[in-house]
Design a protein around this motif. Structure first.
Motif, PDB file in Angstrom:
ATOM      1  N   MET A  28       1.027  -1.151   0.032  1.00  0.00           N
ATOM      2  CA  MET A  28      -0.021   0.044  -0.163  1.00  0.00           C
ATOM      3  C   MET A  28       0.911   1.398   0.043  1.00  0.00           C
ATOM      4  N   CYS A  29       1.908   1.096   0.991  1.00  0.00           N
ATOM      5  CA  CYS A  29       2.593   2.452   0.974  1.00  0.00           C
ATOM      6  C   CYS A  29       3.412   2.658  -0.262  1.00  0.00           C
ATOM      7  N   LEU A  30       4.065   1.612  -0.666  1.00  0.00           N
ATOM      8  CA  LEU A  30       4.866   1.818  -1.860  1.00  0.00           C
ATOM      9  C   LEU A  30       4.063   2.465  -3.020  1.00  0.00           C
ATOM     10  N   PHE A  31       2.794   1.700  -3.150  1.00  0.00           N
ATOM     11  CA  PHE A  31       1.871   1.995  -4.283  1.00  0.00           C
ATOM     12  C   PHE A  31       1.524   3.610  -4.205  1.00  0.00           C
ATOM     13  N   SER A  32       1.161   4.021  -2.948  1.00  0.00           N
ATOM     14  CA  SER A  32       0.918   5.213  -2.986  1.00  0.00           C
ATOM     15  C   SER A  32       2.102   6.308  -3.168  1.00  0.00           C
ATOM     16  N   PHE A  33       3.329   5.947  -2.841  1.00  0.00           N
ATOM     17  CA  PHE A  33       4.404   6.768  -3.190  1.00  0.00           C
ATOM     18  C   PHE A  33       4.414   6.747  -4.622  1.00  0.00           C
ATOM     19  N   LEU A  34       4.360   5.552  -5.443  1.00  0.00           N
ATOM     20  CA  LEU A  34       4.426   5.635  -6.720  1.00  0.00           C
ATOM     21  C   LEU A  34       3.169   6.545  -7.344  1.00  0.00           C
ATOM     22  N   VAL A  35       2.154   6.600  -6.817  1.00  0.00           N
ATOM     23  CA  VAL A  35       1.113   7.446  -7.368  1.00  0.00           C
ATOM     24  C   VAL A  35       1.542   8.792  -7.462  1.00  0.00           C
ATOM     25  N   LEU A  36       1.923   9.301  -6.253  1.00  0.00           N
ATOM     26  CA  LEU A  36       2.631  10.800  -6.007  1.00  0.00           C
ATOM     27  C   LEU A  36       3.700  10.941  -7.158  1.00  0.00           C
ATOM     28  N   ILE A  37       4.565  10.038  -7.388  1.00  0.00           N
ATOM     29  CA  ILE A  37       5.509  10.458  -8.226  1.00  0.00           C
ATOM     30  C   ILE A  37       5.022  10.430  -9.687  1.00  0.00           C
ATOM     31  N   ILE A  38       4.113   9.551 -10.085  1.00  0.00           N
ATOM     32  CA  ILE A  38       3.494   9.585 -11.365  1.00  0.00           C
ATOM     33  C   ILE A  38       2.661  10.950 -11.806  1.00  0.00           C
ATOM     34  N   PHE A  39       1.837  11.116 -10.670  1.00  0.00           N
ATOM     35  CA  PHE A  39       1.420  12.566 -10.908  1.00  0.00           C
ATOM     36  C   PHE A  39       2.138  13.779 -11.058  1.00  0.00           C
ATOM     37  N   ASN A  40       3.093  13.697 -10.089  1.00  0.00           N
ATOM     38  CA  ASN A  40       4.117  14.877 -10.506  1.00  0.00           C
ATOM     39  C   ASN A  40       4.819  14.941 -12.001  1.00  0.00           C
ATOM     40  N   PHE A 107      -4.910   0.034   8.756  1.00  0.00           N
ATOM     41  CA  PHE A 107      -3.834   0.058   7.622  1.00  0.00           C
ATOM     42  C   PHE A 107      -3.747   1.253   6.833  1.00  0.00           C
ATOM     43  N   MET A 108      -5.076   1.683   6.417  1.00  0.00           N
ATOM     44  CA  MET A 108      -5.023   2.899   5.535  1.00  0.00           C
ATOM     45  C   MET A 108      -4.685   3.920   6.208  1.00  0.00           C
ATOM     46  N   VAL A 109      -4.902   4.354   7.519  1.00  0.00           N
ATOM     47  CA  VAL A 109      -4.392   5.422   8.137  1.00  0.00           C
ATOM     48  C   VAL A 109      -2.770   5.535   8.263  1.00  0.00           C
ATOM     49  N   VAL A 110      -2.285   4.185   8.505  1.00  0.00           N
ATOM     50  CA  VAL A 110      -0.851   4.184   8.583  1.00  0.00           C
ATOM     51  C   VAL A 110      -0.304   4.549   7.390  1.00  0.00           C
ATOM     52  N   MET A 111      -0.983   3.866   6.024  1.00  0.00           N
ATOM     53  CA  MET A 111      -0.494   4.779   4.857  1.00  0.00           C
ATOM     54  C   MET A 111      -0.701   5.857   4.427  1.00  0.00           C
ATOM     55  N   GLU A 112      -1.917   6.616   5.197  1.00  0.00           N
ATOM     56  CA  GLU A 112      -2.040   8.024   4.850  1.00  0.00           C
ATOM     57  C   GLU A 112      -0.960   8.768   5.478  1.00  0.00           C
ATOM     58  N   ILE A 113      -0.828   8.206   6.750  1.00  0.00           N
ATOM     59  CA  ILE A 113       0.409   9.072   7.463  1.00  0.00           C
ATOM     60  C   ILE A 113       1.781   9.185   6.774  1.00  0.00           C
ATOM     61  N   PHE A 114       2.287   7.796   6.060  1.00  0.00           N
ATOM     62  CA  PHE A 114       3.222   7.677   5.172  1.00  0.00           C
ATOM     63  C   PHE A 114       3.078   8.590   4.055  1.00  0.00           C
ATOM     64  N   THR A 115       2.288   8.630   3.423  1.00  0.00           N
ATOM     65  CA  THR A 115       1.853   9.256   2.362  1.00  0.00           C
ATOM     66  C   THR A 115       1.955  10.850   2.403  1.00  0.00           C
ATOM     67  N   LEU A 116       1.222  11.203   3.618  1.00  0.00           N
ATOM     68  CA  LEU A 116       1.487  12.729   4.126  1.00  0.00           C
ATOM     69  C   LEU A 116       3.047  13.125   4.085  1.00  0.00           C
ATOM     70  N   SER A 117       3.556  12.472   5.000  1.00  0.00           N
ATOM     71  CA  SER A 117       5.173  12.777   5.307  1.00  0.00           C
ATOM     72  C   SER A 117       5.809  12.751   3.769  1.00  0.00           C
ATOM     73  N   ILE A 118       5.452  12.001   2.925  1.00  0.00           N
ATOM     74  CA  ILE A 118       6.372  11.929   1.632  1.00  0.00           C
ATOM     75  C   ILE A 118       5.661  13.235   0.764  1.00  0.00           C
ATOM     76  N   VAL A 119       4.503  13.582   1.137  1.00  0.00           N
ATOM     77  CA  VAL A 119       4.051  14.895   0.173  1.00  0.00           C
ATOM     78  C   VAL A 119       4.687  16.144   0.861  1.00  0.00           C
ATOM     79  N   THR A 120       4.685  15.931   2.368  1.00  0.00           N
ATOM     80  CA  THR A 120       5.406  17.327   2.770  1.00  0.00           C
ATOM     81  C   THR A 120       7.102  17.346   2.206  1.00  0.00           C
ATOM     82  N   VAL A 121       7.613  16.270   2.286  1.00  0.00           N
ATOM     83  CA  VAL A 121       9.043  16.324   1.662  1.00  0.00           C
ATOM     84  C   VAL A 121       9.078  16.686  -0.011  1.00  0.00           C
ATOM     85  N   LEU A 122       8.385  15.804  -0.769  1.00  0.00           N
ATOM     86  CA  LEU A 122       8.547  16.035  -2.255  1.00  0.00           C
ATOM     87  C   LEU A 122       7.799  17.182  -2.863  1.00  0.00           C
TER      88      LEU A 122
END
Lengths: 225, 236
Positions: A28-40, A107-122
Motif C-alpha cells: 500500500m505504502c509503495l503504491f501510494s508513493f508511486l502514485v505521487l511520483i506519477i502525478f508529478n 492499515f489505511m491510516v498508517v499508509m496515509e500518514i506515510f503518504t502525507l510525510s512523503i508529500v511534505t517532503v516531495l
C-alpha cells in the motif's frame, strides 16, 4: 468476552498477521508513493498549480492504495482458507464486519500518514499547521471508504474477477465521499477558514452514518451464503 | 396462461397505438420551438426516459428490500428486470441529452449536478448488472439486492455533494428555463404515457422471460437427474 473484546480480537488477528508478513502495508505504502511520483510527471506540479491539485493527488493516492488493502481484507482469508473459520466465530456478522472494517481503517491510516510525510517532503507543503482539520477530514473520508469497501470486499471475495469487481463496485458508490474529502482538503491546504468546510464535513458524516447503518442491516445477508 | 397471453396481446397493441400517437404528437401536433428549433423535439423522448429510468431504479430498490426480507425468488426477478430496463432508459437519457445540449449550450456535456448524478446512476446500475454476471449462482440474488439498496441510497447523497461542489465553482451554464406552450404540454403527457406503457410492457415481458428461463433450468435439472439414475441402474 464482551462484544468490544470480540471485535478487538478480530482486529488484533489482522494486525498480528500483517506484522508477520507485512505484505499489505508495504505494498500500500509503495503504491501510494508511486502514485505521487506519477502525478508529478502527469500534471507537472510546479509551484504554480501545486496547491490546486495537491488535494486531488493526495486522495487519488489514498483511494487507490486503500483499494489494494481492501482487496486483501477478505481476499487473504479466502486464499488461506480461513474465511470459514472467521465465519464460525461466536460473534454476530456485525462484529465480524466491524473487526474487518477497523483493521482496514488502521492499515489505511498508517499508509496515509506515510503518504502525507512523503508529500511534505516531495511537494514542499507543510501540513503541520493544518494537522487537526486535515486529520478530521482524513478520518471521516477514510472511515466512509472503509465502510463501503469492507462490504464490497466481502462480496467480491467470492466472485470471479475479484479485484476488478471490487474497484468497479466501490468507485460509483464512493463518489460523494471523494468529492467532499477532496474539496475539504483543498480548502484547508489553501488556508481557508474552518467554517468553509462545515458543509463538506456534514456530507462526510452523513455518508459514514448512512452506510454504517446499511452495513449493519445487510452484512448478515452477504456472509450467510 | 392463455388468459395472460391474451391480456399481453391487447396490452402490446395499446402500447403500439400510443407510441404512434406520441410520434404524431411530437412531429406534427407540437409546434417547433422558436429559439431552439427542431432539436427541441428530443425533449419529448428525453424527459419521459429520465423519469422512467428513475422509476425503474426505484422499483429495483423496493424489490431488493423485499427480496432480502421475504427471500422470495420473484422479487429478485422483478429487481433484476427493472434494473435492466432502467439502464436502457438511462442510456437513452445520456445519449439524447448531449444531442440536445450541443446546439443549445454549445457543449456536449457539462458537469452540472443533474447530468453528473445521472451518469453516476447509470454506472451504478451497469455495475449491478455486471455483478449478477460474475457472482456465483447461490449468491447472485443476495449480492445484487444489497448492491441495489446501496446504489439507490447513494443517489441523493451524490446529488447533494455535486450540487455543493458546483455552487462553489462558478457555473458556466445556469438554468434551462424552457417555457412550454399548451400543445407542448399535451405532447409531453402523451409521450410520457406512451413511454410508461412501453416500460410496463418491457418489464412484464422480461419477467415472463426470466420465469421461463427458471422453469427450463428446473426441467433440465430434472432430466439430468433422471439420466443419472438410469445410468446407475444399468451400471448396478
Amino acid at each position: 468476552m464482551t462484544f468490544i473484546q470480540k471485535v478487538w480480537a478480530i482486529v488484533w488477528k489482522d494486525i498480528t498477521s500483517e506484522l508477520r508478513t507485512k505484505e499489505i502495508l508495504l505494498s500500500m505504502c509503495l503504491f501510494s508513493f508511486l502514485v505521487l511520483i506519477i502525478f508529478n510527471f502527469a500534471l507537472d506540479t510546479g509551484l504554480k498549480n501545486l496547491r490546486e491539485n495537491i488535494s486531488g493527488i493526495l486522495w487519488v493516492a489514498f483511494i487507490f492504495s486503500g483499494l489494494m488493502g481492501l482487496g486483501r481484507s477478505f481476499g487473504v482469508e479466502r486464499d488461506r482458507g480461513t474465511l470459514h473459520g472467521l465465519l464460525l466465530c461466536p460473534i454476530s456478522p456485525w462484529g465480524i464486519y466491524l473487526g474487518k472494517m477497523i483493521g482496514t481503517f488502521i492499515f489505511m491510516v498508517v499508509m496515509e500518514i506515510f503518504t502525507l510525510s512523503i508529500v511534505t517532503v516531495l511537494y514542499n507543503i507543510n501540513v503541520i499547521p493544518f494537522l487537526l482539520p486535515l486529520g478530521l477530514i482524513i478520518f471521516l473520508g477514510t472511515l466512509g471508504f472503509a465502510t463501503i469497501g469492507t462490504i464490497f470486499s466481502a462480496m467480491s471475495a467470492t466472485t470471479k474477477a475479484r479485484d476488478v469487481m471490487l474497484s468497479i463496485l466501490v468507485f460509483p458508490i464512493s463518489v460523494p465521499m471523494i468529492i467532499a474529502s477532496v474539496k475539504a482538503t483543498g480548502i484547508i491546504l489553501w488556508g481557508g477558514a474552518i467554517q468553509e468546510i462545515y458543509s463538506w464535513l456534514k456530507i462526510l458524516i452523513a455518508f459514514d452514518l448512512v452506510f454504517l447503518l446499511l452495513a449493519y442491516l445487510t452484512f448478515g445477508f452477504i456472509i450467510e451464503e | 396462461m392463455t388468459h395472460n397471453r391474451a391480456f399481453l396481446k391487447i396490452f402490446q397493441f395499446v402500447t403500439f397505438f400510443m407510441m404512434l400517437l406520441a410520434l404524431y404528437a411530437i412531429f406534427v401536433y407540437a409546434p417547433v420551438e422558436k429559439s431552439m428549433g427542431i432539436v427541441q423535439k428530443i425533449f419529448y423522448l428525453h424527459v419521459p426516459s429520465a423519469f422512467l429510468a428513475f422509476f425503474a431504479f426505484f422499483i429495483t430498490f423496493i424489490a431488493s428490500i423485499l427480496y432480502l426480507y421475504k427471500r422470495n425468488h420473484r422479487w429478485d426477478m422483478i429487481a433484476f428486470s427493472s434494473a435492466e430496463i432502467g439502464v436502457i432508459f438511462c442510456t437513452i437519457v445520456l445519449i439524447t441529452g448531449p444531442i440536445w445540449a450541443k446546439p443549445i449550450w454549445n457543449v456536449w456535456w457539462t458537469w452540472d449536478p443533474r447530468l453528473t448524478t445521472t451518469l453516476i446512476l447509470w454506472f451504478i446500475y451497469v455495475v449491478y448488472l455486471m455483478l449478477r454476471r460474475v457472482a456465483g449462482e447461490n449468491q447472485r440474488s443476495t449480492f445484487s439486492a444489497v448492491f441495489g439498496i446501496f446504489g439507490f441510497i447513494n443517489v441523493p447523497i451524490t446529488f447533494l455533494a455535486i450540487r455543493l461542489w458546483r455552487t462553489i465553482h462558478p457555473l458556466v451554464i445556469t438554468g434551462k428555463g424552457i417555457s412550454i406552450s399548451t400543445p407542448m404540454t399535451h405532447t409531453l403527457i402523451i409521450a410520457s404515457v406512451a413511454f410508461f406503457l412501453l416500460f410496463l410492457l418491457l418489464l412484464i415481458n422480461r419477467i415472463v422471460l426470466e420465469k421461463m428461463r427458471f422453469k427450463v433450468e428446473e426441467i433440465r435439472a430434472f432430466i439430468e437427474d433422471k439420466i443419472h439414475l438410469e445410468h446407475e441402474k444399468q451400471g448396478g
